[in-house]
Design an enzyme around this catalytic site. Structure first.
Site, PDB file in Angstrom:
ATOM      1  N   TRP A 185      51.387  35.977  -9.742  1.00 28.23           N
ATOM      2  CA  TRP A 185      51.462  35.529  -8.354  1.00 28.23           C
ATOM      3  C   TRP A 185      51.842  34.043  -8.374  1.00 28.23           C
ATOM      4  O   TRP A 185      51.287  33.269  -9.162  1.00 28.23           O
ATOM      5  CB  TRP A 185      50.127  35.688  -7.606  1.00 28.23           C
ATOM      6  CG  TRP A 185      50.206  35.006  -6.278  1.00 28.23           C
ATOM      7  CD1 TRP A 185      50.889  35.428  -5.172  1.00 28.23           C
ATOM      8  CD2 TRP A 185      49.671  33.715  -5.944  1.00 28.23           C
ATOM      9  NE1 TRP A 185      50.799  34.501  -4.172  1.00 28.23           N
ATOM     10  CE2 TRP A 185      50.058  33.430  -4.612  1.00 28.23           C
ATOM     11  CE3 TRP A 185      48.909  32.762  -6.638  1.00 28.23           C
ATOM     12  CZ2 TRP A 185      49.709  32.254  -3.962  1.00 28.23           C
ATOM     13  CZ3 TRP A 185      48.559  31.584  -5.984  1.00 28.23           C
ATOM     14  CH2 TRP A 185      48.951  31.341  -4.658  1.00 28.23           C
ATOM     15  N   GLU A 226      52.751  40.179  -7.532  1.00 26.22           N
ATOM     16  CA  GLU A 226      51.971  40.142  -6.280  1.00 26.22           C
ATOM     17  C   GLU A 226      52.698  39.370  -5.185  1.00 26.22           C
ATOM     18  O   GLU A 226      52.993  38.190  -5.340  1.00 26.22           O
ATOM     19  CB  GLU A 226      50.609  39.496  -6.551  1.00 26.22           C
ATOM     20  CG  GLU A 226      49.728  39.399  -5.304  1.00 26.22           C
ATOM     21  CD  GLU A 226      48.369  38.765  -5.586  1.00 26.22           C
ATOM     22  OE1 GLU A 226      48.129  38.347  -6.734  1.00 26.22           O
ATOM     23  OE2 GLU A 226      47.558  38.673  -4.647  1.00 26.22           O
ATOM     24  N   LYS A 228      53.242  37.984  -1.081  1.00 25.31           N
ATOM     25  CA  LYS A 228      52.419  37.328  -0.078  1.00 25.31           C
ATOM     26  C   LYS A 228      53.240  37.087   1.177  1.00 25.31           C
ATOM     27  O   LYS A 228      54.468  37.007   1.127  1.00 25.31           O
ATOM     28  CB  LYS A 228      51.907  36.009  -0.651  1.00 25.31           C
ATOM     29  CG  LYS A 228      50.837  35.346   0.163  1.00 25.31           C
ATOM     30  CD  LYS A 228      50.066  34.344  -0.677  1.00 25.31           C
ATOM     31  CE  LYS A 228      49.098  33.569   0.178  1.00 25.31           C
ATOM     32  NZ  LYS A 228      48.151  32.801  -0.590  1.00 25.31           N
ATOM     33  N   ASP A 259      47.774  42.955  -2.256  1.00 22.23           N
ATOM     34  CA  ASP A 259      46.570  42.221  -1.888  1.00 22.23           C
ATOM     35  C   ASP A 259      46.300  42.493  -0.415  1.00 22.23           C
ATOM     36  O   ASP A 259      47.183  42.311   0.439  1.00 22.23           O
ATOM     37  CB  ASP A 259      46.792  40.719  -2.148  1.00 22.23           C
ATOM     38  CG  ASP A 259      45.550  39.877  -1.863  1.00 22.23           C
ATOM     39  OD1 ASP A 259      44.970  40.026  -0.777  1.00 22.23           O
ATOM     40  OD2 ASP A 259      45.179  39.063  -2.721  1.00 22.23           O
ATOM     41  N   ASP A 294      44.616  35.111   5.693  1.00 20.09           N
ATOM     42  CA  ASP A 294      44.321  35.473   4.303  1.00 20.09           C
ATOM     43  C   ASP A 294      43.162  34.615   3.787  1.00 20.09           C
ATOM     44  O   ASP A 294      43.316  33.808   2.883  1.00 20.09           O
ATOM     45  CB  ASP A 294      45.596  35.236   3.471  1.00 20.09           C
ATOM     46  CG  ASP A 294      45.401  35.582   2.016  1.00 20.09           C
ATOM     47  OD1 ASP A 294      44.560  36.443   1.715  1.00 20.09           O
ATOM     48  OD2 ASP A 294      46.103  34.985   1.178  1.00 20.09           O
ATOM     49  N   ASP A 296      40.278  35.436   2.310  1.00 20.68           N
ATOM     50  CA  ASP A 296      39.563  35.860   1.103  1.00 20.68           C
ATOM     51  C   ASP A 296      38.044  35.883   1.281  1.00 20.68           C
ATOM     52  O   ASP A 296      37.302  35.356   0.457  1.00 20.68           O
ATOM     53  CB  ASP A 296      39.970  34.992  -0.098  1.00 20.68           C
ATOM     54  CG  ASP A 296      41.387  35.280  -0.554  1.00 20.68           C
ATOM     55  OD1 ASP A 296      41.642  36.409  -0.973  1.00 20.68           O
ATOM     56  OD2 ASP A 296      42.244  34.360  -0.476  1.00 20.68           O
ATOM     57  N   ASP A 326      39.612  40.386  -5.106  1.00 18.47           N
ATOM     58  CA  ASP A 326      40.156  39.024  -4.961  1.00 18.47           C
ATOM     59  C   ASP A 326      39.618  38.376  -3.693  1.00 18.47           C
ATOM     60  O   ASP A 326      40.175  38.553  -2.614  1.00 18.47           O
ATOM     61  CB  ASP A 326      41.693  39.070  -4.936  1.00 18.47           C
ATOM     62  CG  ASP A 326      42.294  37.667  -4.892  1.00 18.47           C
ATOM     63  OD1 ASP A 326      41.536  36.686  -5.043  1.00 18.47           O
ATOM     64  OD2 ASP A 326      43.523  37.545  -4.703  1.00 18.47           O
TER      65      ASP A 326
END
Ligand code: RNT
Ligand code: ZN
Length: 418
Positions: A185, A226, A228, A259, A294, A296, A326
């Protein structure tokens, strides 16, 4: 307590059997699934390369809860505690900045030896290991570009870093007898409207081609990429977007990493599982929870998590979908954050394994959509917790909320002393 747990389970087992669900088979299957815990929840994505350096790359851990791990020994101690509260045997997902060395090693010169202690520990505890290049929190990433950087020298540095990481992944896989997933990523992107969306993507593709040029035995290392949607400081343009990596993973037949926080807030990765697995060999999931963005947050047992797990089970994809976590919350006890997120992931998986899928499919095939809705809703009230508690009992981990007793004791005796 134990007697009541067993009794409740026996009743639940009968109740599920009425729907054609074999709870014993579900628990056997659940016990085979290894979730990859992300090492970075333990220290707010700090790592041990340079304790002074802050996190960059458009990701952020907020909060200042006391007791965070400052050394690899402390992090492993916290992880041991965490794994002891989670039923089953699970993996660990490491980032390159979690190396152990006496003197500073440039990222393009990291080697398996820097992770030897992790391997010894993983062997002792039966954990598989996964890996990630760290293409952030570094002076050569400060302007927001790494593998797609306009400067060839900077790109080369990150290419070498990623090549070194694949070799470390292969070392993990060889030593532990289970392939490491090495997941790339990068934070690359523009804060404001770009003039050229194409050239950085061309450069990224060329960099990835160089990184993956050397074939590695799939029994040792699996490559993942990955995507985004946006990050802090890359709101207007992200080089490694979903379409970019989907195309790349299909073309190269490598793993695609989805993700849960990397899409529009109403877009679920659950629906992407059956679609992408028609074209890529395997998937890596970063199970996360975005709150408005995002962010997390710690994974909770919400609809989103349940649908993800349902899709994996319904498609019989447990062998092709690797479940990783994650999230990084620094505002609560970090061991609890890991434990809650991992236990919820397993609870959602168990719920999916207990679904009367065959019955639901029959109704759907017969066009009885009323029956399908009725059954889906009825299933929500089945005594799932009795099965989960029994599983925890079977696996010798705390039942229900009692895991918090262990965490509070650990906080008093270990974390508060740091
Ligand atoms: C960032 C990505 C990435 C990181 C970790 C630390 O948005 O989700 O997976 O969280 O590599
Ligand atoms: Zn991620």
């Amino acid at each position: 307590m134990d007697k009541r747990v067993v009794l409740a389970y026996e009743l639940a087992k009968e109740r599920y059997a009425e729907f054609g669900v074999d709870t014993e088979a579900a628990l056997r299957r659940l016990a085979q699934v290894a979730i990859s815990l992300h090492c970075w929840q333990g220290d707010d994505v700090g790592g041990f390369e340079d304790p002074e350096r802050g996190l960059s790359g458009g990701i952020m851990a907020t909060g200042n809860y006391p007791g965070k791990a400052r050394t690899a020994v402390q992090l492993r101690q916290d992880l041991d505690k965490t794994y002891s509260l989670i039923p089953g045997t699970h993996r660990l997902n490491l980032h390159a900045i979690y190396l152990e060395t006496d003197k500073k090693v440039p990222r393009n010169e990291i080697r398996p030896a820097h992770f030897a202690n992790w391997v010894t520990w993983a062997k002792e505890n039966g954990h598989g290991l996964d890996f990630n290049p760290t293409c952030f929190s570094h002076p050569l990433a400060d302007d927001g570009f790494t593998l797609s950087h306009p400067d060839a020298g900077v790109r080369q540095f990150w290419i070498e870093h990623c090549i070194a990481c694949r070799e470390i992944g292969a070392y993990f896989g060889r030593e532990l007898g289970t392939p490491a997933i090495t997941n790339i990523w990068i934070p690359d992107g523009h804060k404001d409207t770009p003039a050229d969306r194409l050239a950085p993507r061309q450069r990224l593709r060329a960099s990835l081609d160089k990184i993956l040029a050397e074939p590695i035995d799939r029994r040792h290392n699996l490559d993942a990429v990955e995507s985004k949607l946006f990050g802090l400081g890359s709101e207007s343009y992200v080089v490694g977007s979903h379409e970019f990596y989907l195309g790349y993973a299909v073309q190269r037949q490598i793993l695609l990493c989805l993700d849960a926080g990397h899409f529009h807030p109403t877009e679920s990765i659950a629906d992407k599982i059956s679609a992408t697995l028609l074209y890529v060999p395997e998937l890596l999931l970063h199970v996360s929870r975005g709150v408005r963005w995002d962010s997390d947050h710690v994974v909770i047992l919400n609809d989103e998590l349940q649908v993800i797990m349902q899709e994996i089970v319904r498609g019989d994809f447990l062998d092709r979908v690797h479940i990783g976590l994650d999230f990084f919350d620094a505002s609560i006890n970090r061991v609890a954050a890991w434990t809650i997120g991992a236990r919820n992931t397993l609870r959602a998986l168990l719920l999916a394994l207990l679904e009367p899928t065959a019955m639901l499919r029959e109704l759907e095939m017969a066009g009885d959509l009323t029956g399908r809705l009725a059954l889906l809703e009825e299933v929500k009230g089945l005594p799932f917790t009795a099965v989960w508690d029994f599983y925890c009992h079977q696996q010798n981990v705390p039942i229900g909320y009692t895991f918090m007793d262990d965490i509070r004791t650990y906080e008093r005796n270990v974390l508060a002393q740091r």
